[in-house]
Structures are given as structure tokens and as C-alpha cells.
Design a protein around this motif. Sequence first.
Motif, PDB file in Angstrom:
ATOM      1  N   VAL A 176      -6.092   3.701   6.039  1.00 14.71           N
ATOM      2  CA  VAL A 176      -5.285   4.471   5.676  1.00 14.71           C
ATOM      3  C   VAL A 176      -4.151   3.007   5.917  1.00 14.71           C
ATOM      4  CG1 VAL A 176      -3.344   6.329   5.171  1.00 14.71           C
ATOM      5  CG2 VAL A 176      -5.481   6.537   5.402  1.00 14.71           C
ATOM      6  N   ARG A 177      -3.280   3.159   5.411  1.00 13.45           N
ATOM      7  CA  ARG A 177      -2.059   1.719   5.237  1.00 13.45           C
ATOM      8  C   ARG A 177      -1.259   2.073   5.748  1.00 13.45           C
ATOM      9  NH1 ARG A 177      -3.836  -3.602   2.136  1.00 13.45           N
ATOM     10  NH2 ARG A 177      -4.843  -1.884   0.587  1.00 13.45           N
ATOM     11  N   ALA A 199     -10.778   9.965   2.444  1.00 15.79           N
ATOM     12  CA  ALA A 199     -10.741   8.455   1.790  1.00 15.79           C
ATOM     13  C   ALA A 199     -12.160   8.153   1.735  1.00 15.79           C
ATOM     14  CB  ALA A 199     -10.325   7.867   3.064  1.00 15.79           C
ATOM     15  N   GLN A 200     -12.863   8.796   1.942  1.00 14.57           N
ATOM     16  CA  GLN A 200     -14.324   8.445   1.362  1.00 14.57           C
ATOM     17  C   GLN A 200     -14.878   9.039   0.258  1.00 14.57           C
ATOM     18  OE1 GLN A 200     -16.882  10.889   4.831  1.00 14.57           O
ATOM     19  NE2 GLN A 200     -16.207   9.629   6.221  1.00 14.57           N
ATOM     20  N   GLY A 254     -12.610   8.923  -2.253  1.00 13.33           N
ATOM     21  CA  GLY A 254     -11.447   7.514  -2.582  1.00 13.33           C
ATOM     22  C   GLY A 254     -10.780   6.692  -1.996  1.00 13.33           C
ATOM     23  N   PRO A 255     -10.568   5.282  -2.775  1.00 12.09           N
ATOM     24  CA  PRO A 255      -9.586   4.904  -1.890  1.00 12.09           C
ATOM     25  C   PRO A 255      -8.062   5.313  -1.575  1.00 12.09           C
ATOM     26  CG  PRO A 255      -9.276   3.688  -4.380  1.00 12.09           C
ATOM     27  CD  PRO A 255     -10.625   5.196  -3.571  1.00 12.09           C
ATOM     28  N   HIS A 260      -5.851   7.964  -7.408  1.00 10.35           N
ATOM     29  CA  HIS A 260      -6.815   8.795  -6.220  1.00 10.35           C
ATOM     30  C   HIS A 260      -5.433   9.379  -5.762  1.00 10.35           C
ATOM     31  CE1 HIS A 260      -9.912  10.460  -4.136  1.00 10.35           C
ATOM     32  NE2 HIS A 260      -9.516  10.077  -3.593  1.00 10.35           N
ATOM     33  N   ASP A 308      -4.397   4.433   0.598  1.00 19.36           N
ATOM     34  CA  ASP A 308      -3.652   3.694   0.880  1.00 19.36           C
ATOM     35  C   ASP A 308      -2.159   4.379   1.732  1.00 19.36           C
ATOM     36  OD1 ASP A 308      -5.428   1.425  -0.129  1.00 19.36           O
ATOM     37  OD2 ASP A 308      -4.477   2.448  -2.109  1.00 19.36           O
ATOM     38  N   ARG A 354      -3.020   2.281  -4.086  1.00 23.56           N
ATOM     39  CA  ARG A 354      -4.422   2.731  -5.161  1.00 23.56           C
ATOM     40  C   ARG A 354      -5.052   4.349  -4.486  1.00 23.56           C
ATOM     41  NH1 ARG A 354      -8.741  -0.325  -3.005  1.00 23.56           N
ATOM     42  NH2 ARG A 354      -7.444   0.866  -0.813  1.00 23.56           N
ATOM     43  N   GLY A 355      -4.897   5.275  -4.058  1.00 20.73           N
ATOM     44  CA  GLY A 355      -4.798   6.744  -3.906  1.00 20.73           C
ATOM     45  C   GLY A 355      -3.584   6.812  -2.655  1.00 20.73           C
ATOM     46  N   PRO A 412       0.660  -1.626   0.279  1.00 18.05           N
ATOM     47  CA  PRO A 412      -0.279   0.222   0.297  1.00 18.05           C
ATOM     48  C   PRO A 412       0.349   1.670  -0.402  1.00 18.05           C
ATOM     49  CG  PRO A 412      -1.349  -1.469   1.341  1.00 18.05           C
ATOM     50  CD  PRO A 412       0.578  -2.589   0.561  1.00 18.05           C
TER      51      PRO A 412
END
Length: 694
Positions: free
Chosen positions: A92-93, A63-64, A66-67, A44, A69, A13-14, A8
Motif C-alpha cells: 500500500v502506498r 491487497a490480494q 484487488g489493487p 476496489h 493503493d 485504484r483501491g 495513489p
Amino acid sequence: MTARGLTPMFAPRGVAVVGASRDPAKLGAVMARSLSAFAEAGGHLALVNARDDSMHPSIRAAAQSGPVDLAVICVPAAACPGVLAEAAAAGVRAAVVCGGGFAEAGGPGVAHQRALREVVRDTGIRLLGPNTSGFLAPATGVTASFVPGAARVRPGSVAVVAASGGVNHALAFALTEAGYGVSLAVGLGNGADVTAPDVLDHLAEDLGTAAVALHIESVADGPRLVESVRRLAARRPVVALVVGRHDVGAFAASHTGALATSWRTTRAALAQAGAVLVGDERELVDAVGALSVTRMPPCAEPGVGLVTAQAGPGLLLLDDLRGRGARVPELTSGTRRTLSGLLPPLTYQLNPVDTGRPGPELGAVLAAVGADPGVDLIAGYVLHEPDAVDVVAAARQGRTAGVPMVLGLGGTGEEVARNRAALRDAGIAVAADPRGVAAATAALLSDARARAAAQVPFVPSVPAGVPRDVTGAYDEHEAKDLLGRLGVATMPRRACADRAAARAALAELGGPVAVKLLDASVLHKTEIGGVHLGVVTGDDLDAALDRLDAALDRLDAAGARRYLVESMAPAGIDLVVGARRDPVFGPVVLVGLGGTVAEALADVTVRLGPLAPEEAAAMPAELSGRALLTGWRGGPVLDVAELGRIVAALGDLLTANPLLDEIEINPLRLGHEGLVALDAVILTRKADDAHPDQ
């Protein structure tokens, strides 16, 4: 989290930039610009600033949309722990904290970094930094960096793992200039969470990475680093540059808030794990670039065939390779017959092979050298002369299956750059000059030797006869008794409780003898006048004992005065061997030129312990003064197998005794009759201070 938990971070992804700004001078604005290519590629990208209505008010809101990470946190140090916790709560990772003001600054910064670690511990979020310039993943457009120009680093197959964000970018730029590019370039900074082993474990699973450049300033967990390098090197090459050969500890500590690691021990540990070692950043680029293009099969003693189209650069190349210990064997008579039919009679054809000038026969010459049974790798150099030869076509024609090629192509301009790229695309490693060819060749050789050694794994096991009762203080006499249990020879000696016993010992042993203080608390007896040599008569002995007593008086030593009377050893070459517990890597063993100048010469080699006697026997070959051990001017010849047995036994002793801190034999005298220990020191610790590595 496992190493896969870094995906991540490096392939998100974002991405959310927390602390984004419209002020182009601020870190948040720079980061947003750097990540614009990620957004253009379809990722994103969310900008977070509660004081700007055009941006998201929080990470949760981002985060709402779009993704997300990865969070790139661009706020002051004191606010970072709270923002990191908020990011973890929002799902978030991974996160990057680029700013400074943490452990490297001291004071409150230490508490700020501790708070970041607590968030990581409590939430599992992965954190890169703080105090880093970020990372680059060019293939995906993720440029999480505030360094101008970072987005222009081109994609490639070399990964960079650097302690310093600045070095990370310098290497990424250099790899791009050299035509290799990068798959991933990571600056670790203070390493509050993600450290070099984490990234190396991640790269072990990354099919887009062909070779890894590793830059080390300090090591927190030596065994884990060694294991990660060993695991990765089994799959793809690792080239390591270790900082700290000279006194840089204070600057290193202020740089990342960590203590600089022992340069010699770190290099030894990485080499044992399978890494290729280099001395500077230029050599690192040439080495890792070559290994990203081609890799030799495992080979214990590979031979190099040199081909040069210009004698001067070829001589530079040969000289450099000789200095690196490369084996350049003479070509067989059959190969020379083939070459004589291709080249003018005045050219040198034994190895190196000098073609005189590049010509149409270059491809056939390369093929002939590559087919020689003693050649495992071809190293060559040619200037760009398009009217004389098509170098790319010649190199392709000259390739021999299973024999990698490193070719130096000298010149400048776009056509040279295109030819170098074409050679790389053909699986031929390329350099711009003879030094680069030598560095690349040496890297391929080192990697091949390390892989050959790895095919015979050593499973540590302490032999049954190794003493396991080493505790308390040891004087020299007791230390030598212990060495005797390990099969190490010593000279005849007597421990004497008083002068009368010393006189009796002299009468029994006969002169000449050495007379020494016998006190476990005195480690360096020669420095205080605690050793007197060549004692023959009773008068000599009385004078020596008087001087020993005077030395004890200067030390204000209390208690009984004891002496060691020992037969003098024949002249010879003095070595130092030992085993100790390194605070970072655990048990290590050492071999070097010894005696009273051991520390001044620092001609030593190190290995992690325990180790096999066969590997220990190879250590003297790495010493600068190794010629002294091979019968120099009629001198004694070292039995390397016997030395290997002694060194391995010291490593086993350390492993078997958790309270043993260090054992050193200095000097270990090499004479015509073999090896004999002339002095020995043993250091132990209390039972409640046993080492965690045991």
C-alpha cells in the motif's frame, strides 16, 4: 517520494478500510459508508477487520483481492503505527489516519505520532494526518471522510488545502453552495508526513484544478511553503487565509500539536510568493471561486470599470473596492459619449456607470466600459429582473476580449441559480452581493499585480560593499558606526567614558543634545530612564547624568559607566525599520511607524529578505499611516527610493552575516532634510549557533 507520490492517495485504484465495523456509530463503519460511491463507480473497496468473518482478516489479504493503493486506518492511536507498517509491507502506498490521540493530545500521543513518522521514514508510504477528518475527491467518488454529507460535495475545479479538517469541509460545503464545487479538498490535521507544500506540489500537476484555496494555521518549513506556492501560483491562482491575527496560539497548539505561526510574517511570505490574501472564509470562497472561472493577464496597475443597475448596491461596491485600494479611473471622453447615447442624461457615467435600472442597453454599456483604455476589468451588480433584461445575454454581449468580468447577480430562487451557473459557464465570475463582487474583484487585481511582479524576477546577491564582519555585542554608538558603513545618516555624537568626557562633548556639539546610557545589554533605554532629551547647559547635563547613574544603580549594573552625547534631531515623523531572522521563514525585513509607540500601533509591513530596493520602496504604501509620509499638513515627504535602499541594505547585511540575529533602527526620523537614524539595536549570536539558512 516526490509530490507525484500523492496520486495513489488522491486517485487510488483501491481503498482498504482498516478497522471497518458493522456498528454504524463507529469510525470504521462511517468510513465504509462514505467510500461506497467509490465502489459503485468501479473502485476496489476492501473492508478489513480480523474479528469479522465477513471482512478481510488483514491488509495483506485485502491487497490480494484487488489493487489497494490507499489504507484508511480507523483503529486506536496506539495501534496505528503497527497497522501503517503492515500496510506498507503489503504494498500500500498511501494511508489516512483520521483518529486523534496524537501530538495534539500530548503525553503518550506524542510518542504515537513519532512512531508514525518513523514508519513513513523507513518505508516511504505517504501519510495524511493523523487527527484529520480526511479528504474529498468528488470526481472519482473517493470520500475518505467521516463527516456526514461530505459525499454530497459536488465536483468542481477548486481545490482546498486546509490545516484543519473541519475548515476543509466547511469550505468544501461553501464552495458547493456557491456553485463551484471542488476538485480535491484535503484536511492536513497534524501533518506528520503530508503537509501543505506536498499537496500544493501535487496540485501544480493537476489539470482538473483551476484555483486553490489555502488555509494556514502553522508552518513547519517556511522556505518550502513559499517555494511551493510560488511554483503553483505561476500555473494557477492560490488564495490564502492565514489564522492568527489575534492571540490564538494556545488553542492552535492544542488543536494540531504545532505552534501557531506569525500571522503577519506568514501573510507577507505568501503574498511575495504570488498568493492572493483574504481575511475570512466567506471572502475566500468568493475570491477563489472567481479565480477558478477567470484570470486577468499580468498587470502592475489594473483599472476597474464599475457598472451598476442599482445605485445603492453600486455605492456599496465602490466603497468596498476603494477600501481595498482598487483603482477606479475616470472613463475617457470617448467612452462617455458612447454611454450618453445609451443611458438617460441624469445617470452617473464617469465611473461607476449607473444605468438607473437594468434594461436592454446593459450589454452595450458593459461593452463600452470594457473598451475604455483605462479599464482592465469590469465589476458590476444587477438585481434579477427577468422582465427588464436577460442578464446572461447582456453579459455575454458586453464581454471584451482580455477584460475579465465579475458580475453580482442579486436575487433568489432556481432561476437565479441557473443564471449564475450560466454566467460561470461563460467565463464570467459571479457573486451574490456587492461584498462578494468586491472580494472577487480584489482577488483578480491582486493576482494580476503579483504575476506582473513575478515577470521581473529578483536574483538575491549581496553587494560587494556590505560588511561581513558583524559579530559580538554592539552598543548604540557601535551600531550607528555600522549603519554609517551602510550609508545611513546619523546625528553627530560622542561616546563618553566618564562625566568629564560628557561635558567636553556637550561643549563641542552644543545644545540641545540627547544624553543616553551606552550599554549593549540595555535594549530599551527609555523604559528604564536611560534617555534624557533637550540637554542644553552644564547643569542640565549633570542632572541627566545623575538620573542615568540612578537607573544603572536600579539595574545593579557592574562595570564602567559610559554615556552617549548626541545632537538632537529636528522634529519629524518616526519610522521603524529592521531585519531579523524569523524562526520559520528565515530573514525578513520590516517597515512601520516607529518611536516609543511602535509596538502599540503595530502599523508595520513585512517582506522576506533579501529583497530589491525597488520592492522595499513599495512597502510604506501598505501602512495605515502612510498619509503622514507624504507632506501631511506641511510635514516632510518621504523619499521612498532612499528608504528602499536602507531597508534592502539591512536585508543584505543580515544575509551576509550568519551570526547577526537582528538589526533595528527605531526611530528612523523623517525630517525635511531626509532620513536619520536616532537609535539602533544589533543582536548577534555565538559562532557555534550559526543559522542553518546561511
